[in-house]
Design a protein around this motif. Structure first.
Motif, PDB file in Angstrom:
ATOM      1  N   LEU A 443       0.802  -1.227   0.000  1.00 28.11           N
ATOM      2  CA  LEU A 443       0.000   0.000   0.000  1.00 28.11           C
ATOM      3  C   LEU A 443       0.831   1.272   0.000  1.00 28.11           C
ATOM      4  O   LEU A 443       0.409   2.289  -0.541  1.00 28.11           O
ATOM      5  CB  LEU A 443      -0.929   0.008   1.213  1.00 28.11           C
ATOM      6  CG  LEU A 443      -1.986  -1.104   1.245  1.00 28.11           C
ATOM      7  CD1 LEU A 443      -2.711  -1.121   2.578  1.00 28.11           C
ATOM      8  CD2 LEU A 443      -2.984  -0.923   0.101  1.00 28.11           C
ATOM      9  N   ARG A 444       2.019   1.233   0.627  1.00 25.92           N
ATOM     10  CA  ARG A 444       2.790   2.460   0.758  1.00 25.92           C
ATOM     11  C   ARG A 444       3.984   2.536  -0.172  1.00 25.92           C
ATOM     12  O   ARG A 444       4.458   3.635  -0.482  1.00 25.92           O
ATOM     13  CB  ARG A 444       3.270   2.614   2.206  1.00 25.92           C
ATOM     14  CG  ARG A 444       3.010   4.001   2.763  1.00 25.92           C
ATOM     15  CD  ARG A 444       3.585   4.216   4.142  1.00 25.92           C
ATOM     16  NE  ARG A 444       3.097   3.344   5.177  1.00 25.92           N
ATOM     17  CZ  ARG A 444       1.909   3.469   5.788  1.00 25.92           C
ATOM     18  NH1 ARG A 444       1.080   4.417   5.415  1.00 25.92           N
ATOM     19  NH2 ARG A 444       1.551   2.639   6.739  1.00 25.92           N
ATOM     20  N   ARG A 445       4.479   1.387  -0.621  1.00 27.12           N
ATOM     21  CA  ARG A 445       5.714   1.418  -1.401  1.00 27.12           C
ATOM     22  C   ARG A 445       5.569   0.941  -2.842  1.00 27.12           C
ATOM     23  O   ARG A 445       6.430   1.235  -3.666  1.00 27.12           O
ATOM     24  CB  ARG A 445       6.798   0.628  -0.668  1.00 27.12           C
ATOM     25  CG  ARG A 445       7.216   1.335   0.623  1.00 27.12           C
ATOM     26  CD  ARG A 445       8.389   0.683   1.298  1.00 27.12           C
ATOM     27  NE  ARG A 445       8.044  -0.494   2.068  1.00 27.12           N
ATOM     28  CZ  ARG A 445       7.561  -0.475   3.310  1.00 27.12           C
ATOM     29  NH1 ARG A 445       7.338   0.688   3.911  1.00 27.12           N
ATOM     30  NH2 ARG A 445       7.296  -1.595   3.949  1.00 27.12           N
ATOM     31  N   ARG A 446       4.515   0.196  -3.172  1.00 26.41           N
ATOM     32  CA  ARG A 446       4.250  -0.144  -4.573  1.00 26.41           C
ATOM     33  C   ARG A 446       3.067   0.655  -5.106  1.00 26.41           C
ATOM     34  O   ARG A 446       3.079   1.092  -6.253  1.00 26.41           O
ATOM     35  CB  ARG A 446       3.973  -1.640  -4.747  1.00 26.41           C
ATOM     36  CG  ARG A 446       5.231  -2.484  -4.915  1.00 26.41           C
ATOM     37  CD  ARG A 446       5.967  -2.616  -3.633  1.00 26.41           C
ATOM     38  NE  ARG A 446       7.124  -3.516  -3.704  1.00 26.41           N
ATOM     39  CZ  ARG A 446       7.882  -3.751  -2.648  1.00 26.41           C
ATOM     40  NH1 ARG A 446       7.617  -3.187  -1.469  1.00 26.41           N
ATOM     41  NH2 ARG A 446       8.931  -4.546  -2.755  1.00 26.41           N
ATOM     42  N   LEU A 447       2.043   0.854  -4.299  1.00 24.25           N
ATOM     43  CA  LEU A 447       0.912   1.697  -4.654  1.00 24.25           C
ATOM     44  C   LEU A 447       1.010   3.003  -3.868  1.00 24.25           C
ATOM     45  O   LEU A 447       1.752   3.100  -2.893  1.00 24.25           O
ATOM     46  CB  LEU A 447      -0.408   0.983  -4.337  1.00 24.25           C
ATOM     47  CG  LEU A 447      -0.573  -0.413  -4.955  1.00 24.25           C
ATOM     48  CD1 LEU A 447      -1.914  -1.006  -4.568  1.00 24.25           C
ATOM     49  CD2 LEU A 447      -0.422  -0.356  -6.458  1.00 24.25           C
ATOM     50  N   SER A 448       0.247   3.983  -4.284  1.00 25.83           N
ATOM     51  CA  SER A 448       0.346   5.295  -3.641  1.00 25.83           C
ATOM     52  C   SER A 448      -0.675   5.508  -2.532  1.00 25.83           C
ATOM     53  O   SER A 448      -0.619   6.516  -1.831  1.00 25.83           O
ATOM     54  CB  SER A 448       0.157   6.392  -4.694  1.00 25.83           C
ATOM     55  OG  SER A 448      -1.140   6.313  -5.269  1.00 25.83           O
ATOM     56  N   VAL A 449      -1.602   4.567  -2.336  1.00 29.26           N
ATOM     57  CA  VAL A 449      -2.711   4.827  -1.412  1.00 29.26           C
ATOM     58  C   VAL A 449      -2.253   4.959   0.029  1.00 29.26           C
ATOM     59  O   VAL A 449      -2.929   5.583   0.852  1.00 29.26           O
ATOM     60  CB  VAL A 449      -3.792   3.730  -1.525  1.00 29.26           C
ATOM     61  CG1 VAL A 449      -4.475   3.810  -2.875  1.00 29.26           C
ATOM     62  CG2 VAL A 449      -3.191   2.343  -1.305  1.00 29.26           C
TER      63      VAL A 449
END
Length: 510
Positions: A443-449
């Motif tokens: 959630l924090r390091r591959r996606l921006s959410v």
């Protein structure tokens, strides 16, 4: 991933997969070096995830010299170093914006010319003229305003001492959409070119034997092993001295950590999307940086502690930032309850015996006289990471030749599904193609959410159900990972004071 066979001999082992290690690995592979990369936590999960997120033009490098002509004359080498760093930042800005426009957004920044920041119009014009010479086709869009014009700008509404303002400057800065994505982009491209990348694999010991380094490693799942390499690039950021000491060399530290803290608030609507650049009452750089409909404000700098990990914003840090904001804009009257979340990180700085926060110098240290084929990099910056990768590669090349042939380096953005938003497919891709093994990694390091207003808390439950079969979590492990993500978010981003509060309570605060 399983540990590589100890029968393989690598040309270079890169230790530390923040942005500098990722860039070093990509450039070494492109130069033909058989390379392995180790990261004891998650790619981009340390300092690289706690930056100002700016592809900074380098203006701040002129501030120390510009604030005192006498200091500049007494220390011309310091002024030249500032000039060199600023020019390098502009070259890095141009290179990245041209090659990866999808990964940045343009942000208009405004600088008030006041007695407090000690910047005259003449100095400012000279600084921007120098910077523009290295723009590389990515303009700064600089504009100068008279005192009368500056007083009419919405960004300065309510600014303390507005009646005494001498003028203002606006220019275009670029912001990384999220730095962890840049780290993972770089590693994905390097892996496709031949890099062996080992996530959650820490180095436990180093020893030199004949013409090789033997590197003891352990994984998050408890596996241990040993890898051989002809050379080592130590890019472990604030932990470089810890790695070097494993090789049996003591002496003065090459790195010192500087803790930087930011807070996130909702500012008045007339400031939405606008950046503000000035200095604190102590003379340090201070920014209001837009993030969607919010702003993050800081940094507040302080020396790092000995452990250099588990950083979070203290109440003292938060109070100091609020105090600076309210000194600048008294009518805002921001209070502790206005802080939506906060974060702190430790920046690697090259050690300087005269400054507890370290120096601005960015450099590679060739320790080969005492540690054969051992290079340490200090002071690395996200905004000049490609330059760092090239410099580390040149330093290694002075000692060993690559086993393979060089290939063109690919700086383009690797394509993955729904990279800018959450989806079932994007979660699967993060795990199956990008080595994510935790909810924070997804959630924090591959996606921006994980950096959006709810910090990923609103999607953590559903993400855990998608991830569980792919990562082999049973229900107990899934719930434990979900709880860990919530507790980690609460601890490191300060969204709750009481660890017993429910996720619904947390979301109501943001």
């Amino acid at each position: 991933m399983p540990l590589p066979s100890n029968d393989i001999v690598y040309d270079v082992a890169v230790i530390g997969a923040g942005i500098i290690g990722a860039s070093a690995a990509q450039h070494l592979v492109a130069a033909g070096y058989k390379t392995i990369l180790f990261e004891r936590d998650d790619y981009g999960g340390g300092t690289s995830s706690r930056t100002s997120r700016l592809q900074h033009c380098g203006l701040s490098y002129f501030s120390p010299a510009a604030n005192s002509i006498a200091a500049f004359l007494l220390k011309p080498e310091f002024g030249l170093k500032c000039l060199e760093l600023a020019c390098r930042a502009m070259r890095g800005r141009a290179e990245f914006v041209r090659s990866c426009p999808e990964r940045v957004r343009a942000v208009p920044f405004y600088v008030p010319l006041t007695d407090e920041n000690a910047v005259s119009t003449g100095k400012a014009r000279l600084a921007f003229r120098i910077l523009s010479a290295f723009s590389g086709g990515v303009p700064l869009d600089t504009r100068f305003y008279t005192a009368a014009e500056a007083r009419q700008l919405p960004v300065f509404r309510g600014l303390a001492g507005l009646e005494r303002i001498r003028g203002a400057i606006s220019f275009t800065e670029y912001q990384f959409r999220w730095p962890e994505r840049i780290v993972n982009d770089t590693i994905v491209k390097a892996r496709r070119a031949g890099l062996t990348a080992c996530n959650y694999t820490g180095v436990t010991n180093l020893r030199r034997e004949a013409d090789f380094w033997r590197i003891g490693v352990h994984t998050r799942t408890g596996e241990t092993g040993e890898v051989r390499a002809r050379a080592i690039a130590n890019t472990a950021g604030v932990w470089v001295d810890e790695i070097t000491r494993m090789a049996g060399v003591g002496g003065a530290d090459l790195n010192v950590g500087a803790k930087g803290t930011n807070i996130v608030v909702k500012l008045p609507d007339h400031l939405r999307g606008i950046g503000f650049d000035t200095v604190t009452s102590t003379g340090m750089a201070f920014y209001f940086i837009p993030w969607n409909d919010l702003h993050y404000i800081g940094p507040w700098d302080s020396p790092a502690d000995g452990e250099r990990k588990n950083f979070r914003a203290t109440e003292g840090d938060i109070d100091a930032i609020l105090r600076e904001i309210n000194m600048l804009f008294p009518n805002m009257k921001l209070a502790r309850e206005d802080v939506l979340y906060s974060w702190a990180g430790v920046r690697p700085r090259t050690a300087d015996g005269n400054d507890p926060l370290g120096s601005m110098e960015v450099r590679e240290h060739d320790l080969s006289p005492v540690l054969p084929n051992f290079v340490v990099f200090t002071g690395g910056l996200l905004m000049t990471h490609r330059d760092a990768g090239r410099r580390i590669t040149r330093a290694i090349a002075r000692h060993i030749s690559p086993a393979g042939q060089p290939t063109p380096i690919d700086y383009g953005v690797p394509r993955q599904p729904d990279e800018a938003r959450w989806s079932h497919e994007a979660v699967c891709w993060a795990i199956e193609e990008e080595q994510a093994t935790t909810l924070a990694g997804i959630l924090r390091r591959r996606l921006s959410v994980g950096w959006e207003r709810a910090l990923g808390l609103d999607l953590a439950e559903e993400t855990s159900h998608i991830a569980a079969p792919l990562l082999g979590w049973d229900e107990k492990n899934r719930l434990a990972e979900l709880d860990h993500y919530r507790q980690e978010t609460a601890y490191f981003y300060g969204v709750q004071a009481d660890a017993e509060r429910s996720v619904a309570d947390i979301l109501r605060t943001v």
